[in-house]
Write an enzyme that holds these catalytic residues in place. Structure first.
Site, PDB file in Angstrom:
ATOM      1  N   ASP A  77       0.878  -1.295  -0.050  1.00 35.82           N
ATOM      2  CA  ASP A  77       0.132   0.067  -0.053  1.00 35.82           C
ATOM      3  C   ASP A  77       0.951   1.331   0.292  1.00 35.82           C
ATOM      4  O   ASP A  77       1.946   1.018   0.493  1.00 35.82           O
ATOM      5  CB  ASP A  77      -0.715  -0.094   1.240  1.00 35.82           C
ATOM      6  CG  ASP A  77      -1.783  -1.237   1.307  1.00 35.82           C
ATOM      7  OD1 ASP A  77      -2.108  -1.646   0.300  1.00 35.82           O
ATOM      8  OD2 ASP A  77      -2.158  -1.479   2.291  1.00 35.82           O
ATOM      9  N   ALA A  78       0.320   2.215  -0.424  1.00 39.00           N
ATOM     10  CA  ALA A  78       1.113   3.697  -0.446  1.00 39.00           C
ATOM     11  C   ALA A  78       1.807   3.994   0.836  1.00 39.00           C
ATOM     12  O   ALA A  78       2.670   4.271   0.770  1.00 39.00           O
ATOM     13  CB  ALA A  78       0.173   4.641  -0.895  1.00 39.00           C
TER      14      ALA A  78
END
Ligand code: URA
Length: 237
Positions: free
Chosen positions: A104-105
């Site tokens: 995920d970011a």
């Protein structure tokens, strides 16, 4: 043996015509010697060469470890943040290097990247049970009951069977060392939510037998050799 222009193309320096132009423009050295003959033949294994003064070693496939910083997306077309691919040199991108799975970011830590499709498949196949180890920071204190729930398996709404952590250890009040073998979207966040907690920070420490190299700072990458990729020997059998 391989022609120099073909060799350069295989290493991500552009099309065959672009590589020929590089050689003819005297921008390429091979083993320290200027070579301006695009069709000169070289044994590629272990060959060192330089393009515009930057040194490279021929690699049939490339494997790199990136210490992913927060605020980067594992996508070629990022929506809200810069792409992890912007952290790699152009030659690696041009030869088609891909992230092995996605983070995920806001997740940090070890991300493997390679242009070896079989390796990507072997690492991400659910049948191979490759362990991914995360340090998880939680919003609420973690109790023994939550650790037991994670180890016994939690139900996630799109998974047919309960998903269990392969290992789960409490590091302190709000920190867990969690090992999972699946690679599903938001897996750790969803597991923690199902166990009644919430992920505040997520950092990947290891994949299979490979730990995040200690000297590798966030945003930096390094070459990995085949013998560092514990999986590599297995998956080609
Ligand atoms: N699990 C998640 O929820 N996010 C990640 O980035 C990796 C595993």
């Amino acid at each position: 043996m391989m022609e120099l222009e073909r060799l350069l193309r295989s290493q991500g320096f552009g099309s065959r015509a672009e590589c020929r132009a590089l050689v003819c423009a005297q921008r390429v050295r091979v083993r320290g010697q200027l070579c301006d003959e695009p069709l000169a033949q070289f044994e590629p294994d272990g060959l060192t060469f330089a393009v515009d003064g930057e040194s490279w070693t021929y690699r049939k496939f490339v494997y790199v470890a990136l210490n992913k910083p927060a605020g980067y997306e594992c996508s070629h077309r990022p929506q809200h943040h810069p792409s992890v691919y912007s952290l790699l040199p152009q030659a690696l991108l041009r030869r088609g290097v891909q992230a092995v799975g996605r983070l995920d970011a806001d997740t940090t830590g070890l991300l493997l990247m390679t242009d070896d499709g079989q390796f990507v498949h072997a690492c991400t196949s659910p049948r191979k049970l490759v362990a991914k180890v995360y340090e998880v920071g939680t919003r609420h204190p973690v109790d023994d009951a939550q650790v037991a729930v994670l180890l016994n398996g939690v139900c996630l709404h799109d998974e047919p069977t309960a998903v269990a952590a392969a290992a789960c250890e409490r590091l302190d009040d709000r920190r867990l060392l969690l090992t999972v073998t699946l690679g599903k979207y938001h897996l750790v966040k969803r597991m923690l939510a199902a166990a009644g907690n919430r992920v505040e920070s997520l950092h990947r420490l290891a994949i299979g037998g490979l730990a995040l190299p200690p000297g590798l700072s966030p945003g930096h990458w390094m070459w990995l050799e085949a013998d560092q990729l514990g999986l590599r020997q297995d998956f080609r059998r």
